[in-house]
Scaffold this active site. Structure first.
Site, PDB file in Angstrom:
ATOM      1  N   CYS A  64       0.848  -1.188   0.000  1.00 18.30           N
ATOM      2  CA  CYS A  64       0.000   0.000   0.000  1.00 18.30           C
ATOM      3  C   CYS A  64       0.885   1.240   0.000  1.00 18.30           C
ATOM      4  CB  CYS A  64      -0.901  -0.012   1.238  1.00 18.30           C
ATOM      5  SG  CYS A  64      -1.928   1.460   1.403  1.00 18.30           S
ATOM      6  N   CYS A  67       0.360   3.291   3.451  1.00 20.30           N
ATOM      7  CA  CYS A  67       0.847   2.837   4.759  1.00 20.30           C
ATOM      8  C   CYS A  67       1.947   1.786   4.708  1.00 20.30           C
ATOM      9  CB  CYS A  67      -0.318   2.324   5.600  1.00 20.30           C
ATOM     10  SG  CYS A  67      -0.946   0.704   5.101  1.00 20.30           S
ATOM     11  N   CYS A 112      -7.403  -1.166   1.638  1.00 19.12           N
ATOM     12  CA  CYS A 112      -6.295  -1.694   2.433  1.00 19.12           C
ATOM     13  C   CYS A 112      -6.837  -1.999   3.835  1.00 19.12           C
ATOM     14  CB  CYS A 112      -5.175  -0.664   2.508  1.00 19.12           C
ATOM     15  SG  CYS A 112      -3.834  -1.110   3.645  1.00 19.12           S
ATOM     16  N   CYS A 115      -5.040   0.508   6.607  1.00 22.19           N
ATOM     17  CA  CYS A 115      -5.320   1.946   6.724  1.00 22.19           C
ATOM     18  C   CYS A 115      -6.642   2.365   6.089  1.00 22.19           C
ATOM     19  CB  CYS A 115      -4.181   2.759   6.122  1.00 22.19           C
ATOM     20  SG  CYS A 115      -4.009   2.639   4.328  1.00 22.19           S
ATOM     21  N   CYS A 137      -8.974  -5.361  -9.532  1.00 22.86           N
ATOM     22  CA  CYS A 137      -8.577  -4.296 -10.451  1.00 22.86           C
ATOM     23  C   CYS A 137      -8.117  -3.131  -9.585  1.00 22.86           C
ATOM     24  CB  CYS A 137      -9.782  -3.939 -11.319  1.00 22.86           C
ATOM     25  SG  CYS A 137      -9.453  -2.732 -12.573  1.00 22.86           S
TER      26      CYS A 137
END
Length: 149
Positions: A64, A67, A112, A115, A137
């Site tokens: 991510c 984060c 995510c 976060c 996607c």
């Protein structure tokens, strides 16, 4: 299996766990570029076929960008020709899926788990030859690839 009901393909209700990475809006704006903030924190979408990881074949771990949590591994990436990086499975407990009825459509948003940043959407049953019959996607701008040496 996430939010999909195999019988109907419709999203099921789910309880979202609290984020483990918590920042104020001001902190997110300071950490992210305006384009990253617009996609990750405001559920925007980058234009198709322009993202950094759309066609990459580099072996590694996709994290991510907000984060740093591990999201996907390159072994699950495949060419869907949809304009965004596609994966058939996330890393264990890496994402949250929730119903998204914006834009007059029924979709499943992918966030995510650490976060709660917006990553993209997951689609089922599109005929892709993957072990899960799913296509995550994901916006390239949400990802940071850590190559494996």
């Amino acid at each position: 299996m996430g939010l999909f009901s195999r019988e109907s393909g419709a999203p099921e209700a789910a309880q979202e766990p609290a984020p483990t990475v918590v920042r104020s809006d001001e902190e997110w704006r300071a950490r992210l570029s305006p384009a990253e903030y617009q996609v990750l924190r405001q559920a925007g979408t980058e234009r198709p076929f322009v993202g950094e990881y759309t066609d990459t074949k580099t072996v590694g771990v996709y994290k991510c960008r907000a984060c740093g949590a591990e999201l996907f591994r390159s072994e699950t990436k495949f060419e869907s020709h949809c304009g965004w990086p596609s994966f058939y499975a996330p890393a264990d407990a890496a994402v949250i899926e929730r119903a998204d009825t914006s834009l007059g459509m029924r979709r499943v948003e992918v966030l995510c788990a650490a976060c709660h940043s917006h990553l993209g959407h997951v689609f089922e049953g599109e005929g892709y030859p993957t072990p899960t019959d799913l296509r995550y996607c994901i916006n390239s701008i949400c990802l940071q690839l850590q190559p494996v040496e």
